[in-house]
Scaffold this motif. Sequence first.
Motif, PDB file in Angstrom:
ATOM      1  N   ASP A  45     -17.716   5.077  -6.001  1.00  0.00           N
ATOM      2  CA  ASP A  45     -17.013   3.990  -6.283  1.00  0.00           C
ATOM      3  C   ASP A  45     -16.255   3.272  -5.260  1.00  0.00           C
ATOM      4  N   VAL A  46     -16.048   3.878  -4.230  1.00  0.00           N
ATOM      5  CA  VAL A  46     -15.456   3.406  -3.330  1.00  0.00           C
ATOM      6  C   VAL A  46     -16.218   2.370  -2.396  1.00  0.00           C
ATOM      7  N   LEU A  47     -17.483   2.807  -2.114  1.00  0.00           N
ATOM      8  CA  LEU A  47     -18.642   2.179  -1.525  1.00  0.00           C
ATOM      9  C   LEU A  47     -18.788   0.600  -2.275  1.00  0.00           C
ATOM     10  N   ALA A  48     -18.796   0.926  -3.599  1.00  0.00           N
ATOM     11  CA  ALA A  48     -19.183  -0.144  -4.676  1.00  0.00           C
ATOM     12  C   ALA A  48     -18.003  -1.202  -4.339  1.00  0.00           C
ATOM     13  N   GLU A  49     -16.765  -0.805  -4.357  1.00  0.00           N
ATOM     14  CA  GLU A  49     -15.923  -1.741  -4.463  1.00  0.00           C
ATOM     15  C   GLU A  49     -15.681  -2.588  -3.019  1.00  0.00           C
ATOM     16  N   ARG A  50     -16.073  -1.869  -1.935  1.00  0.00           N
ATOM     17  CA  ARG A  50     -16.093  -2.546  -0.665  1.00  0.00           C
ATOM     18  C   ARG A  50     -17.406  -3.260  -0.270  1.00  0.00           C
ATOM     19  N   PRO A  53     -22.391  -9.007  -0.240  1.00  0.00           N
ATOM     20  CA  PRO A  53     -23.784  -9.411   0.020  1.00  0.00           C
ATOM     21  C   PRO A  53     -24.149  -8.651   1.414  1.00  0.00           C
ATOM     22  N   VAL A  54     -23.247  -8.361   2.095  1.00  0.00           N
ATOM     23  CA  VAL A  54     -23.564  -7.913   3.423  1.00  0.00           C
ATOM     24  C   VAL A  54     -22.253  -7.052   3.835  1.00  0.00           C
ATOM     25  N   LEU A  55     -22.447  -5.807   4.198  1.00  0.00           N
ATOM     26  CA  LEU A  55     -21.406  -4.756   4.455  1.00  0.00           C
ATOM     27  C   LEU A  55     -21.490  -4.669   6.057  1.00  0.00           C
ATOM     28  N   SER A  56     -20.193  -5.377   6.552  1.00  0.00           N
ATOM     29  CA  SER A  56     -19.909  -5.254   7.851  1.00  0.00           C
ATOM     30  C   SER A  56     -20.027  -3.659   8.623  1.00  0.00           C
ATOM     31  N   GLU A  61     -18.154   1.596   8.854  1.00  0.00           N
ATOM     32  CA  GLU A  61     -17.662   3.035   9.516  1.00  0.00           C
ATOM     33  C   GLU A  61     -16.302   3.518   8.822  1.00  0.00           C
ATOM     34  N   GLN A  62     -15.555   2.445   8.308  1.00  0.00           N
ATOM     35  CA  GLN A  62     -14.643   2.911   7.542  1.00  0.00           C
ATOM     36  C   GLN A  62     -14.815   3.761   6.143  1.00  0.00           C
ATOM     37  N   ARG A  65     -16.225   7.229   7.282  1.00  0.00           N
ATOM     38  CA  ARG A  65     -14.970   8.101   7.825  1.00  0.00           C
ATOM     39  C   ARG A  65     -14.119   8.606   6.741  1.00  0.00           C
ATOM     40  N   HIS A  66     -13.923   7.679   5.818  1.00  0.00           N
ATOM     41  CA  HIS A  66     -13.107   7.978   4.430  1.00  0.00           C
ATOM     42  C   HIS A  66     -14.041   8.979   3.635  1.00  0.00           C
ATOM     43  N   LYS A  67     -15.092   8.842   3.609  1.00  0.00           N
ATOM     44  CA  LYS A  67     -15.893   9.771   2.912  1.00  0.00           C
ATOM     45  C   LYS A  67     -16.020  11.091   3.517  1.00  0.00           C
ATOM     46  N   GLU A  68     -16.253  11.179   4.819  1.00  0.00           N
ATOM     47  CA  GLU A  68     -16.242  12.318   5.472  1.00  0.00           C
ATOM     48  C   GLU A  68     -14.817  13.227   5.385  1.00  0.00           C
ATOM     49  N   ARG A  69     -13.758  12.630   5.373  1.00  0.00           N
ATOM     50  CA  ARG A  69     -12.354  13.134   4.905  1.00  0.00           C
ATOM     51  C   ARG A  69     -12.103  13.619   3.662  1.00  0.00           C
ATOM     52  N   SER A  70     -12.827  12.700   2.765  1.00  0.00           N
ATOM     53  CA  SER A  70     -12.628  13.414   1.323  1.00  0.00           C
ATOM     54  C   SER A  70     -13.299  14.490   1.006  1.00  0.00           C
ATOM     55  N   GLU A  71     -14.513  14.470   1.772  1.00  0.00           N
ATOM     56  CA  GLU A  71     -15.406  15.418   1.415  1.00  0.00           C
ATOM     57  C   GLU A  71     -14.836  16.860   2.119  1.00  0.00           C
ATOM     58  N   LYS A  72     -14.304  16.951   3.212  1.00  0.00           N
ATOM     59  CA  LYS A  72     -13.629  18.176   3.983  1.00  0.00           C
ATOM     60  C   LYS A  72     -12.523  18.497   3.101  1.00  0.00           C
TER      61      LYS A  72
END
Length: 217
Positions: A45-50, A53-56, A61-62, A65-72
């Motif tokens: 959901d986080v990726l879908a919200e952000r 048309p083009v993901l900077s 990177e953000q 980074r958020h995904k890795e921290r959440s997974e940990k």
Amino acid sequence: MTAWRGQLKIDQIFAMENFSKPERIDWLKQEANHYLKKMEASQGDVLAERSGPVLSAANLEQFFRHKERSEKICQILQYLLSFMTHIPENDEIGDEPVNPAEQFREFVRYEADLLLEEDVKNAIFQETNHKEQFAGGNVWDYQERIISMNNELQKQVAQGKNNAVATISSLCQVLEQLCRFWFEVRRHDIRRTRRGDIFLYTLARIVQSRCRQTEKS
């Protein structure tokens, strides 16, 4: 969790004595599992919200980074919930491909090292600079404290390599100290404290107690 709001500090609200009854333990495990499932489900959901048309590159990177921290956090919670049921001992681990105590160590080490990440330090500085009792030197005070705390936690993370139970207990102490630090940063305001920190703190305290019982038996 809103039922326990009050003037007490968070570590007092979620003190060990409040979880002495089996029904309280069951409630805690149920709530932690529910929170864990919500965290795991929210990653996409986080990726879908952000996404546009083009993901900077910066947004990408953000996100990772958020995904890795959440997974940990999820992995640590999974281990803590597992340890609530059973504390593995050396003779059980044997030649298993994954040593749960050592993998748990790596997850906790990651959490301790997050204190040195620039965005995390900036978040701490922003929080502490809102406190009326701090002056302009506050950032530098916390800079020194963060470095010192990370050094101490990393020393503790490295302890207990020959004893799985002692390792798990020591790592839970690290989690407890980290959570206490974040409680202080957020002024023990339960409305502003991350639920994940509350679960980490409470579960880590209970697992420490169970480690002591295991070592005595």
